[in-house]
Write an enzyme that holds these catalytic residues in place. Structure first.
Site, short mmCIF file in Angstrom:
data_model
loop_
_atom_site.label_atom_id
_atom_site.label_comp_id
_atom_site.label_asym_id
_atom_site.label_seq_id
_atom_site.Cartn_x
_atom_site.Cartn_y
_atom_site.Cartn_z
N TYR A 143 0.84 -1.21 0.00
CA TYR A 143 0.00 0.00 0.00
C TYR A 143 0.87 1.25 0.00
CZ TYR A 143 -2.76 3.81 2.00
OH TYR A 143 -3.34 5.04 2.24
N LYS A 177 1.66 4.38 -2.96
CA LYS A 177 1.54 5.83 -2.76
C LYS A 177 2.86 6.53 -3.10
CE LYS A 177 -2.71 6.08 -1.28
NZ LYS A 177 -3.75 6.93 -1.84
N PHE A 204 -1.91 11.79 8.39
CA PHE A 204 -1.64 10.85 9.47
C PHE A 204 -2.97 10.10 9.71
CE2 PHE A 204 2.80 11.18 10.92
CZ PHE A 204 3.24 11.95 9.86
N HIS A 227 -9.87 0.68 11.03
CA HIS A 227 -9.36 1.83 11.78
C HIS A 227 -9.80 1.77 13.24
CE1 HIS A 227 -8.78 4.13 7.75
NE2 HIS A 227 -7.83 3.26 8.00
N1 LIG Z 1 -8.32 7.14 6.10
C1 LIG Z 1 -7.07 7.44 6.43
O1 LIG Z 1 -6.72 7.53 7.62
C2 LIG Z 1 -6.05 7.71 5.33
C3 LIG Z 1 -4.73 7.99 5.71
C4 LIG Z 1 -3.80 8.26 4.72
C5 LIG Z 1 -4.17 8.26 3.38
N2 LIG Z 1 -5.45 7.96 3.03
C6 LIG Z 1 -5.79 7.95 1.61
O2 LIG Z 1 -6.88 8.81 1.41
C7 LIG Z 1 -7.72 8.34 0.36
C8 LIG Z 1 -9.15 8.28 0.85
O3 LIG Z 1 -9.20 7.43 1.99
P1 LIG Z 1 -10.59 7.08 2.68
O4 LIG Z 1 -10.30 6.69 4.08
O5 LIG Z 1 -11.57 8.14 2.38
O6 LIG Z 1 -10.95 5.76 1.89
P2 LIG Z 1 -12.37 5.28 1.34
O7 LIG Z 1 -12.18 3.85 0.99
O8 LIG Z 1 -13.46 5.66 2.27
O9 LIG Z 1 -12.54 6.13 0.00
C9 LIG Z 1 -11.95 5.76 -1.21
C10 LIG Z 1 -13.03 5.78 -2.25
O10 LIG Z 1 -12.40 5.46 -3.49
C11 LIG Z 1 -13.32 4.68 -4.23
N3 LIG Z 1 -12.55 3.89 -5.20
C12 LIG Z 1 -11.57 2.99 -4.96
N4 LIG Z 1 -11.10 2.51 -6.13
C13 LIG Z 1 -11.80 3.12 -7.12
C14 LIG Z 1 -11.79 3.04 -8.52
N5 LIG Z 1 -10.95 2.22 -9.18
N6 LIG Z 1 -12.65 3.80 -9.23
C15 LIG Z 1 -13.51 4.65 -8.60
N7 LIG Z 1 -13.58 4.77 -7.26
C16 LIG Z 1 -12.73 4.00 -6.53
C17 LIG Z 1 -14.04 3.82 -3.22
O11 LIG Z 1 -15.29 3.39 -3.69
C18 LIG Z 1 -14.13 4.75 -2.02
O12 LIG Z 1 -15.40 5.38 -1.96
C19 LIG Z 1 -7.17 7.00 -0.07
O13 LIG Z 1 -6.42 7.18 -1.25
C20 LIG Z 1 -6.27 6.61 1.09
O14 LIG Z 1 -5.19 5.81 0.66
C21 LIG Z 1 -6.41 7.68 3.97
#
Ligand SMILES: NC(=O)c1ccc[n+]([C@@H]2O[C@H](COP(=O)([O-])OP(=O)(O)OC[C@H]3O[C@@H](n4cnc5c(N)ncnc54)[C@H](O)[C@@H]3O)[C@@H](O)[C@H]2O)c1
Length: 338
Positions: A143, A147, A171, A191
């Site tokens: 993962y 990134k 974070f 989480h």
């Molecule tokens: N949640 C955290 O603490 C955190 C921390 C660091 C980075 N991130 C990054 O932030 C971003 C959002 O995280 P989140 O927690 O909102 O995740 P999430 O899973 O709630 O949201 C991601 C969304 O992307 C959509 N998705 C995934 N693959 C897709 C595709 N091929 N086509 C269209 N839609 C697609 C999913 O349906 C989902 O709704 C991610 O890229 C994640 O890696 C999140």
């Protein structure tokens, strides 16, 4: 008139809160999301939502042809670290290949502003604390590698193709905006805060992984940042790019850490329910402490966390969990009555 912003993954946790912040600031929002969590909620009501996969190049082309998109915020991606170890192919395809495809389509249509959801997972094992943006980048999972691959591509694309980007390294995103019908609903949920609050609500045991870390109480310490503070940072990053500033990366965190035991104590206080704890061994890949140095975002983006007191985070997340429990209950009763 503010522009039209495409949010890939805008129906997800962080994307939906950002859509809300953008709309409040007068931007128009277009969401492309595949709904991988099968969410039945979590869509900001005023956004145009297209259900589709980022990997569908024809769909992407049609979207950019049809809508006058001025910038892209790219949240879409697979996020579960453990799954990335089992299925790196899916993660590289979704998080890297599809992102490069998106950048190609943006280039073909002359869209040059890009904000990327990056992560503190890029840093790997801490070499020093607090971790600033100059900390070595040594991700410990597929993962994190995906990134990092995108951040490296962004550096090269910016140089070669006149792309202006901001990568925001979050974070631990936490909290919710329950009054706007927005909150966290990953499937599976991994989480700690939602798991802890669900354990409280269901009077089920909560598992602590590792109690012998080199931290004051032996449990992992993390920097929890309210999702709405992350959303606000996207707005500031967009305005930063709109004012012609150069591409850059920023940490988003509070600069303070809380242990899992501190979370449990505070969660019991917020929910008014005693939480039964079961202690298990460490999980591979978890590091003792991760805390951000976010002074760069403060200085350059003029961003400060405003909603990230632990109490505020837990209270909002608890109200969201209660709302979700009611939603699921209502759906069950409707099915039963039908
Ligand atoms: N949640 C955290 O603490 C955190 C921390 C660091 C980075 N991130 C990054 O932030 C971003 C959002 O995280 P989140 O927690 O909102 O995740 P999430 O899973 O709630 O949201 C991601 C969304 O992307 C959509 N998705 C995934 N693959 C897709 C595709 N091929 N086509 C269209 N839609 C697609 C999913 O349906 C989902 O709704 C991610 O890229 C994640 O890696 C999140």
């Amino acid at each position: 008139m503010n522009g039209l912003i495409l949010l890939t993954g805008g129906a997800g946790y962080i994307g939906s809160h950002t859509a809300h912040a953008l709309q409040q600031a007068g931007y128009q929002v277009l969401i492309l999301d595949a709904f991988v969590h099968r969410q039945a909620y979590g869509k900001p009501s005023l956004a145009t939502v297209i259900k589709g996969n980022l990997g569908n190049r024809t769909l992407l082309d049609n979207i950019f042809q049809r809508y006058p998109i001025t910038a892209v915020m790219h949240f879409a991606g697979l996020i579960e670290v453990g799954e990335s170890v089992k299925h790196p192919d899916a993660f590289y395809r979704n998080n890297v290949v599809y992102t490069l495809g998106l950048l190609d389509v943006m280039r073909a249509h002359g869209v040059k502003k890009f904000i990327f959801s990056s992560t503190c997972a890029l840093y790997g094992n801490p070499h020093y604390m607090l971790m600033d943006e100059k900390h070595p980048l040594l991700p410990q999972s597929p993962y994190g590698n995906t990134k990092l691959a995108v951040e490296l591509a962004l550096q090269d694309y910016a140089r070669a193709y006149d792309l202006a980007y901001v990568a925001l390294r979050y974070f631990n995103a936490a909290g919710a905006l329950p009054d706007h019908g927005l909150g966290e609903c990953h499937q599976p949920e991994t989480h700690v805060i939602p798991l802890l609050l669900r354990a409280a609500a269901q009077r089920a045991p909560f598992t602590v992984h590792g109690t012998d870390y080199d931290t004051p109480d032996g449990t992992c310490v993390r920097d929890y940042i309210h999702v709405y503070d992350i959303a606000r940072a996207h707005l500031l990053a967009l305005q930063y790019l709109e004012s012609g500033q150069p591409s850059d990366v920023f940490n988003l965190g509070t600069g303070s850490g809380f242990s899992v035991r501190q979370l449990i104590d505070k969660a019991q206080e917020v929910c008014g329910i005693p939480i039964v704890v079961q202690e298990k061994d460490r999980r591979p890949g978890d590091v003792a402490t991760l805390i951000a140095d976010a002074r760069k975002a403060a200085t350059i983006l003029h961003w400060q966390p405003e909603h990230s007191a632990l109490d505020t985070i837990l209270k909002s997340a608890w109200r969201w969990e209660m709302r979700m429990a009611k939603y699921h209950n209502d759906v069950k009763q409707e099915k039963f009555a039908a």
